[in-house]
Scaffold this active site. Structure first.
Site, PDB file in Angstrom:
ATOM      1  N   GLY A 193       9.730 -11.544  -1.700  1.00 45.50           N
ATOM      2  CA  GLY A 193       9.106 -10.419  -2.382  1.00 45.50           C
ATOM      3  C   GLY A 193       9.761  -9.113  -2.014  1.00 45.50           C
TER       4      GLY A 193
ATOM      5  N   GLY B  86       9.339  -4.488  -2.969  1.00 42.91           N
ATOM      6  CA  GLY B  86       8.578  -3.430  -3.627  1.00 42.91           C
ATOM      7  C   GLY B  86       8.845  -2.110  -2.955  1.00 42.91           C
ATOM      8  CB  SER B  87       7.181   1.180  -3.274  1.00 42.97           C
ATOM      9  OG  SER B  87       5.845   0.818  -3.002  1.00 42.97           O
TER      10      SER B  87
ATOM     11  CB  THR C 164      12.697  -6.932   1.695  1.00 45.98           C
ATOM     12  OG1 THR C 164      13.053  -6.709   3.065  1.00 45.98           O
ATOM     13  CG2 THR C 164      13.641  -6.138   0.793  1.00 45.98           C
TER      14      THR C 164
ATOM     15  CE  LYS D  79       4.149  -5.668   3.509  1.00 41.62           C
ATOM     16  NZ  LYS D  79       2.794  -5.142   3.162  1.00 41.62           N
TER      17      LYS D  79
ATOM     18  CG  ASP E 170      -1.814   0.286  -4.406  1.00 43.61           C
ATOM     19  OD1 ASP E 170      -2.086   0.496  -5.609  1.00 43.61           O
ATOM     20  OD2 ASP E 170      -0.717  -0.144  -4.029  1.00 43.61           O
TER      21      ASP E 170
END
Length: 364
Positions: free
Chosen positions: A22, A24-25, A28, A44, A135
């Protein structure tokens, strides 16, 4: 490499990184394995200043929380040169967005009811600890192999006390509050206007997430958003509409959504009230969850099922090709003072709030 990890969690040199699963902002996400037990978890990793800020915020939030059956478990963090690695619990089922896609594009109401109840329990736990998630959406709710639901991605999360202190300081200095965080289409109107951020913002996002689970689409639909996204955000922030409800939802479900998606944040129900709503509190014998046990570890100890894990941790939309930081000044803070929509739109285009292809998470 220096590391900080709770007792019993993998320490430096005791684990190995696997394939990318995965991005995203926040950075990774890689699958990882403990060398001593063979157990799986995820790592992460942040590689830029913006990614560092989001991950450090997530670490700060999670390491000060007692382990909960409703939030992903933080296992530790390590610095590796210029990179930051955060070790997290592995959730075999992936996100609710993945689950909906794999089961026909949307979820049946009975399943939505079960998942919503578990999300509410997670929000109640966070709110009870003074934390706003900021979020909430299907990509940030993860599913274990036994049906357990956990909230994830706390890069945008805020402590209410910290928000109050910042607001007082900024008001004293006559500055904008500038605490916008989240993914625009799921954000509450008052948050987009940069007026207020508290527990009620998560309740609005919950309503949007229920719509997302039920329809398989983002709240507010999808037509014309790519061509004119700022007009949509202006409608959310300053209009008087609410997202369209699922047409096939029960009366209980529709009433539940009304309690969540009240534009006046003071009138939204709290987690405690929503947990008593008939949509949630219906006799559990009518709909039996996949597993009622919250004590079973959700992290598998073998590599079976990794194929279903692909994409499970794409918790945010991809970053822009330029890799810009999406922390921005909110374009709607003055939307009630008579400024024209075209001026608002130009401001939004300058700040890069939206991607023409995907909605992204704003980190500030």
């Amino acid at each position: 490499m220096a590391g900080v990890a709770p007792s019993g969690s993998p320490k430096q040199g005791e684990w190995m990184k696997g394939k990318l699963v995965g991005s995203g902002s926040f950075g990774t996400v890689h699958l990882a394995m403990s060398k001593s037990t063979g157990g799986l978890f995820v790592v992460k990793s942040a590689h830029s200043r913006a990614e560092f800020a989001a991950l450090e915020n997530e670490v700060e939030i999670l390491k000060n929380l007692e382990p909960s059956p409703y939030t992903v478990q933080y296992l530790g963090s390590e610095r590796d040169g210029d990179d930051l690695n955060v070790l997290m619990e592995y959730m075999a089922g992936g996100s609710l967005a993945d689950i909906a896609e794999k089961f026909g594009g949307s979820l049946q109401e009975d399943v939505v009811r079960l998942y919503t109840k578990e999300i509410l329990k997670g929000l109640k736990y966070l709110h009870g600890n003074g934390i706003v998630h900021c979020d909430l959406k299907c990509k940030n709710v993860l599913l274990g192999s036994s049906g357990d639901i956990k909230l994830a991605d706390f890069g945008c999360a805020r402590r209410v006390e910290d928000l109050k202190n910042k607001c007082l300081m900024k008001k004293k200095n006559n500055k904008s509050l500038e605490h916008v965080s989240g993914t625009p289409l799921w954000m509450a109107p008052e948050v987009l206007r940069n007026e207020k951020l508290d527990f009620a913002a998560d309740i609005w996002s919950l309503g949007c997430t229920v719509i997302e689970m039920t329809t398989g689409r983002p709240p507010w639909g999808a037509s014309n958003y790519d061509s004119n996204p700022m007009a949509v955000l202006l409608k959310i922030a300053c209009g008087d509409e609410i997202p369209q409800f699922p047409t096939h939802f029960s009366k209980e479900g529709l009433d539940f959504l009304r309690r969540c998606l009240e534009r006046d944040s003071r009138k939204r129900w709290t987690c405690e009230e929503l947990l008593r709503h008939p949509f949630i509190s219906r006799d559990s014998s009518e709909t039996t969850p996949p597993s009622s046990s919250k004590d079973t570890a959700s992290s598998p100890v073998c590599v079976l099922g990794i194929s279903s894990f692909e994409g499970a941790y794409d918790l945010d939309e991809p970053e822009s090709p330029e890799g810009n930081d999406f922390s921005v000044r909110n374009p709607f803070t003055c939307c009630k003072d008579g400024r024209k929509g075209s001026e608002m739109q130009r401001h939004g285009e300058e700040c890069g709030l939206c991607s023409s292809q995907n909605w992204i998470t704003i980190r500030s």
